[in-house]
Design an enzyme around this catalytic site. Structure first.
Site, PDB file in Angstrom:
ATOM      1  N   GLY A 253      -4.817  -6.731  -6.498  1.00 53.09           N
ATOM      2  CA  GLY A 253      -4.298  -7.956  -7.112  1.00 53.09           C
ATOM      3  C   GLY A 253      -3.094  -8.551  -6.412  1.00 53.09           C
ATOM      4  O   GLY A 253      -2.351  -9.324  -7.018  1.00 53.09           O
ATOM      5  N   GLN A 254      -2.890  -8.204  -5.123  1.00 51.58           N
ATOM      6  CA  GLN A 254      -1.762  -8.804  -4.402  1.00 51.58           C
ATOM      7  C   GLN A 254      -1.996 -10.310  -4.256  1.00 51.58           C
ATOM      8  O   GLN A 254      -3.053 -10.745  -3.793  1.00 51.58           O
ATOM      9  CB  GLN A 254      -1.580  -8.174  -3.015  1.00 51.58           C
ATOM     10  CG  GLN A 254      -0.340  -8.699  -2.297  1.00 51.58           C
ATOM     11  CD  GLN A 254      -0.130  -8.071  -0.920  1.00 51.58           C
ATOM     12  OE1 GLN A 254      -0.938  -7.263  -0.455  1.00 51.58           O
ATOM     13  NE2 GLN A 254       0.963  -8.440  -0.275  1.00 51.58           N
TER      14      GLN A 254
ATOM     15  N   HIS B  68       6.634  -6.748  -1.576  1.00 49.92           N
ATOM     16  CA  HIS B  68       7.598  -6.776  -2.681  1.00 49.92           C
ATOM     17  C   HIS B  68       7.332  -5.567  -3.554  1.00 49.92           C
ATOM     18  O   HIS B  68       6.189  -5.290  -3.921  1.00 49.92           O
ATOM     19  CB  HIS B  68       7.493  -8.067  -3.493  1.00 49.92           C
ATOM     20  CG  HIS B  68       6.088  -8.466  -3.846  1.00 49.92           C
ATOM     21  ND1 HIS B  68       5.234  -9.062  -2.929  1.00 49.92           N
ATOM     22  CD2 HIS B  68       5.388  -8.326  -4.984  1.00 49.92           C
ATOM     23  CE1 HIS B  68       4.074  -9.281  -3.507  1.00 49.92           C
ATOM     24  NE2 HIS B  68       4.133  -8.825  -4.755  1.00 49.92           N
ATOM     25  N   LEU B  69       8.399  -4.858  -3.846  1.00 52.07           N
ATOM     26  CA  LEU B  69       8.316  -3.704  -4.734  1.00 52.07           C
ATOM     27  C   LEU B  69       8.525  -4.212  -6.156  1.00 52.07           C
ATOM     28  O   LEU B  69       9.547  -4.828  -6.455  1.00 52.07           O
ATOM     29  CB  LEU B  69       9.437  -2.735  -4.345  1.00 52.07           C
ATOM     30  CG  LEU B  69       9.365  -1.285  -4.777  1.00 52.07           C
ATOM     31  CD1 LEU B  69       8.081  -0.618  -4.326  1.00 52.07           C
ATOM     32  CD2 LEU B  69      10.574  -0.536  -4.218  1.00 52.07           C
ATOM     33  N   HIS B  70       7.512  -3.996  -7.008  1.00 52.68           N
ATOM     34  CA  HIS B  70       7.691  -4.331  -8.423  1.00 52.68           C
ATOM     35  C   HIS B  70       8.500  -3.217  -9.076  1.00 52.68           C
ATOM     36  O   HIS B  70       8.164  -2.028  -8.929  1.00 52.68           O
ATOM     37  CB  HIS B  70       6.343  -4.389  -9.135  1.00 52.68           C
ATOM     38  CG  HIS B  70       5.460  -5.542  -8.762  1.00 52.68           C
ATOM     39  ND1 HIS B  70       5.365  -6.692  -9.512  1.00 52.68           N
ATOM     40  CD2 HIS B  70       4.613  -5.711  -7.718  1.00 52.68           C
ATOM     41  CE1 HIS B  70       4.495  -7.525  -8.948  1.00 52.68           C
ATOM     42  NE2 HIS B  70       4.021  -6.947  -7.852  1.00 52.68           N
TER      43      HIS B  70
ATOM     44  N   ASN C 151       1.626  -3.684  -4.824  1.00 55.36           N
ATOM     45  CA  ASN C 151       0.207  -4.042  -4.826  1.00 55.36           C
ATOM     46  C   ASN C 151      -0.172  -4.369  -3.384  1.00 55.36           C
ATOM     47  O   ASN C 151       0.562  -5.072  -2.683  1.00 55.36           O
ATOM     48  CB  ASN C 151      -0.047  -5.264  -5.713  1.00 55.36           C
ATOM     49  CG  ASN C 151       0.057  -4.933  -7.190  1.00 55.36           C
ATOM     50  OD1 ASN C 151      -0.343  -3.858  -7.623  1.00 55.36           O
ATOM     51  ND2 ASN C 151       0.623  -5.843  -7.968  1.00 55.36           N
TER      52      ASN C 151
ATOM     53  N   ASP D  81      10.866 -11.486 -11.823  1.00 60.01           N
ATOM     54  CA  ASP D  81       9.513 -12.036 -11.707  1.00 60.01           C
ATOM     55  C   ASP D  81       9.376 -13.242 -12.636  1.00 60.01           C
ATOM     56  O   ASP D  81       9.853 -13.239 -13.766  1.00 60.01           O
ATOM     57  CB  ASP D  81       8.485 -10.949 -12.064  1.00 60.01           C
ATOM     58  CG  ASP D  81       7.086 -11.296 -11.599  1.00 60.01           C
ATOM     59  OD1 ASP D  81       6.585 -10.621 -10.686  1.00 60.01           O
ATOM     60  OD2 ASP D  81       6.499 -12.259 -12.161  1.00 60.01           O
TER      61      ASP D  81
HETATM   62  P1  5GP Z   1       1.604  -9.458  -6.528  1.00 57.90           P
HETATM   63  O1  5GP Z   1       0.510  -9.873  -7.473  1.00 57.90           O
HETATM   64  O2  5GP Z   1       1.451 -10.121  -5.181  1.00 57.90           O
HETATM   65  O3  5GP Z   1       1.827  -7.987  -6.439  1.00 57.90           O
HETATM   66  O4  5GP Z   1       2.950 -10.006  -7.192  1.00 57.90           O
HETATM   67  C1  5GP Z   1       3.406 -11.311  -7.050  1.00 57.90           C
HETATM   68  C2  5GP Z   1       4.380 -11.535  -8.169  1.00 57.90           C
HETATM   69  O5  5GP Z   1       5.157 -12.676  -7.852  1.00 57.90           O
HETATM   70  C3  5GP Z   1       3.709 -11.809  -9.511  1.00 57.90           C
HETATM   71  O6  5GP Z   1       4.141 -10.836 -10.451  1.00 57.90           O
HETATM   72  C4  5GP Z   1       4.175 -13.219  -9.864  1.00 57.90           C
HETATM   73  O7  5GP Z   1       4.448 -13.365 -11.237  1.00 57.90           O
HETATM   74  C5  5GP Z   1       5.419 -13.383  -9.025  1.00 57.90           C
HETATM   75  N1  5GP Z   1       5.699 -14.734  -8.612  1.00 57.90           N
HETATM   76  C6  5GP Z   1       4.809 -15.641  -8.127  1.00 57.90           C
HETATM   77  N2  5GP Z   1       5.438 -16.781  -7.798  1.00 57.90           N
HETATM   78  C7  5GP Z   1       6.759 -16.589  -8.086  1.00 57.90           C
HETATM   79  C8  5GP Z   1       7.914 -17.431  -7.971  1.00 57.90           C
HETATM   80  O8  5GP Z   1       7.865 -18.577  -7.516  1.00 57.90           O
HETATM   81  N3  5GP Z   1       9.100 -16.894  -8.379  1.00 57.90           N
HETATM   82  C9  5GP Z   1       9.197 -15.629  -8.879  1.00 57.90           C
HETATM   83  N4  5GP Z   1      10.413 -15.220  -9.263  1.00 57.90           N
HETATM   84  N5  5GP Z   1       8.124 -14.815  -9.002  1.00 57.90           N
HETATM   85  C10 5GP Z   1       6.925 -15.297  -8.620  1.00 57.90           C
END
Ligand code: 5GP
Ligand code: ZN
Length: 114
Positions: free
Chosen positions: A93-94, A100-102, A87, A30
């Site tokens: 907060g998506q 994507h699995l964190h 998310n 991330d």
């Molecule tokens: P969400 O909030 O949708 O569950 O998670 C999106 C994640 O993608 C966030 O944790 C954010 O830091 C990460 N992210 C956003 N843009 C990029 C990127 O360009 N590269 C990488 N490696 N992570 C990203």
């Protein structure tokens, strides 16, 4: 999908720090890590969120978890414990609408999440 950030990372149009890839999925660090280990595990198939998941995707989503297990092992966090989560939607907060699995670990994690 042409205007999707994670499709672009999957096809290497946009760079990322890859830690794993195969024919169905990839895993990369991330950009804004919330813990010492924060890896995103992403299918190559574009699925916007869990809301659009179908029965045909069940094996793929299972595979993402198998990849999470492998990455957790490789990162050295498997024994101490870690968290995996999707998310989904605005209230969770998506921000990127390609599932994507964190995988988060390397520190104590609070519960319930904020
Ligand atoms: P969400 O909030 O949708 O569950 O998670 C999106 C994640 O993608 C966030 O944790 C954010 O830091 C990460 N992210 C956003 N843009 C990029 C990127 O360009 N590269 C990488 N490696 N992570 C990203
Ligand atoms: Zn996508």
């Amino acid at each position: 999908m042409s205007d999707c950030l994670f499709c672009k990372i999957a096809d290497k149009t946009i760079p990322a720090k890859l830690v794993y890839e195969d024919d169905r999925a990839l895993a990369f660090r991330d950009l804004n890590p919330q813990a010492p280990t924060h890896v995103l595990i992403v299918p190559r198939k574009h699925i916007p969120s869990l809301n659009e998941l179908t029965d045909a995707d069940a094996a793929l989503v299972g595979h993402l978890h198998v990849v999470a297990r492998q990455v957790a092992h490789d990162e050295g966090i498997a024994a101490d414990g870690y968290r995996v989560l999707f998310n989904t939607g605005k209230l969770a907060g998506q921000t990127v609408f390609h599932i994507h699995l964190h995988l988060i670990g390397g520190r104590a994690l609070g519960w319930p999440p904020g």
